[in-house]
Each structure stands twice: as structure tokens, then as C-alpha cells.
Design a protein around this motif. Structure first.
Motif, mmCIF file in Angstrom:
data_model
loop_
_atom_site.group_PDB
_atom_site.id
_atom_site.type_symbol
_atom_site.label_atom_id
_atom_site.label_comp_id
_atom_site.label_asym_id
_atom_site.label_seq_id
_atom_site.Cartn_x
_atom_site.Cartn_y
_atom_site.Cartn_z
ATOM 1 N N GLN A 153 0.789 -1.224 0.000
ATOM 2 C CA GLN A 153 0.000 0.000 0.000
ATOM 3 C C GLN A 153 0.825 1.280 0.000
ATOM 4 O O GLN A 153 0.285 2.351 -0.275
ATOM 5 N N VAL A 154 2.123 1.184 0.306
ATOM 6 C CA VAL A 154 2.939 2.397 0.366
ATOM 7 C C VAL A 154 4.092 2.359 -0.640
ATOM 8 O O VAL A 154 4.309 3.318 -1.373
ATOM 9 N N VAL A 155 4.828 1.261 -0.692
ATOM 10 C CA VAL A 155 6.027 1.201 -1.531
ATOM 11 C C VAL A 155 5.678 0.943 -2.997
ATOM 12 O O VAL A 155 6.162 1.642 -3.890
ATOM 13 N N MET A 156 4.856 -0.062 -3.266
ATOM 14 C CA MET A 156 4.612 -0.472 -4.644
ATOM 15 C C MET A 156 3.771 0.517 -5.462
ATOM 16 O O MET A 156 4.036 0.675 -6.654
ATOM 17 N N LEU A 214 3.475 3.627 -10.376
ATOM 18 C CA LEU A 214 3.185 4.891 -11.048
ATOM 19 C C LEU A 214 4.365 5.327 -11.901
ATOM 20 O O LEU A 214 4.207 5.758 -13.044
ATOM 21 N N LEU A 215 5.572 5.213 -11.335
ATOM 22 C CA LEU A 215 6.777 5.586 -12.086
ATOM 23 C C LEU A 215 6.981 4.696 -13.310
ATOM 24 O O LEU A 215 7.557 5.137 -14.304
ATOM 25 N N LEU A 216 6.535 3.472 -13.248
ATOM 26 C CA LEU A 216 6.716 2.534 -14.364
ATOM 27 C C LEU A 216 5.509 2.517 -15.302
ATOM 28 O O LEU A 216 5.316 1.559 -16.043
ATOM 29 N N GLY A 217 4.699 3.550 -15.245
ATOM 30 C CA GLY A 217 3.590 3.653 -16.183
ATOM 31 C C GLY A 217 2.296 3.093 -15.660
ATOM 32 O O GLY A 217 1.589 2.399 -16.391
#
Length: 138
Positions: free
Chosen positions: A39-42, A47-50
Motif C-alpha cells: 500500500q505504500v512502496v509499490m 506509477l513511475l513505471l507507467g
């Protein structure tokens, strides 16, 4: 009756109780790490990976047959595996830091008060000055 008494003594030992507390805390810590990763890291990484949702990433080996309910989808859930690897890395890091801190405390306790040499008394200081002066003369 001997078996009940023996079992009671076994349970009353400190090691068993410590182990039980460790298991309970470990399970709770595992849930916290799972929540942290999922819920926090992934989400920011996704988002950064599209806008990728790692929990849904999979390789479908055999698609589900919608015409019959007997054939279910067969897939390799590599996204869930990535989440598990990150969870493991976080747990391993925390355990490493805990063990490192405990080892540091144990080393400090083992060194104890002997590690700090007491300041010389005035008499010892004076004798050291006399010794140094005599060495300087010769």
C-alpha cells in the motif's frame, strides 16, 4: 498427573514464553511489512513505471475457458512474487539492524567498566612526572 505437571513446568519456562511472544510479534510485523509494501512502496513504483499494478502482473499459461467452468486460468503470478521479494528485503534489513544493535549493546556490556581506565590519582600523576623528568635527564 505427572504429565500435566511436566507440561506446566515446560510452559512456565522463560524460553517458551519468549518464543511465543516472538512468534506473535513476528506475525504482526509481517502484516505491517505486507501492508507497507503493497500500500505504500509499490504504488509509487508502479506509477513511475507507467501505472503498473504489480499485484496483477502475471504470465498466463492457459487462459480461462468462459464456456465451461471446469477450466480455470493457469498463470505465473510474478507481480505477487516481486511484492514478496520486497517484503523479504525489508524484513531482512530490519532483522539485520536489530541484530547489529543487540551485538553492539552486548559488546558494550562485555567491555563494561573495565574499558574506561580511571584517571590517575594525584600521587600517580606526580610519580609519572618525576619518572618523565628522570628519563629526560638521561
Amino acid at each position: 498427573m505427572g504429565l500435566v505437571t511436566e507440561f506446566r513446568e515446560f510452559i512456565a519456562r522463560g524460553n517458551v514464553i519468549d518464543l511465543a511472544v516472538g512468534v506473535i510479534i513476528g506475525a504482526s510485523f509481517g502484516k505491517i511489512v505486507t501492508s507497507l509494501v503493497e500500500q505504500v512502496v509499490m504504488p509509487p513504483i508502479g506509477l513511475l513505471l507507467g501505472r503498473v499494478d504489480f499485484s496483477n502482473l502475471k504470465w498466463v499459461l492457459a487462459p480461462e475457458d468462459l464456456s465451461t467452468e471446469a477450466v480455470e486460468e493457469v498463470a505465473i503470478q510474478y507481480g505477487a512474487f516481486i511484492n514478496t521479494l520486497i517484503q523479504f528485503a525489508i524484513v531482512a534489513l530490519v532483522v539485520f539492524l536489530l541484530v547489529k544493535a543487540i551485538n553492539k549493546l552486548r559488546r558494550e556490556q562485555a567491555a563494561g567498566p573495565e574499558a574506561a581506565t580511571p584517571a590517575p590519582t594525584p600521587t600517580e600523576a606526580l610519580l609519572a612526572e618525576i619518572r618523565d623528568a628522570l628519563k629526560a635527564r638521561s
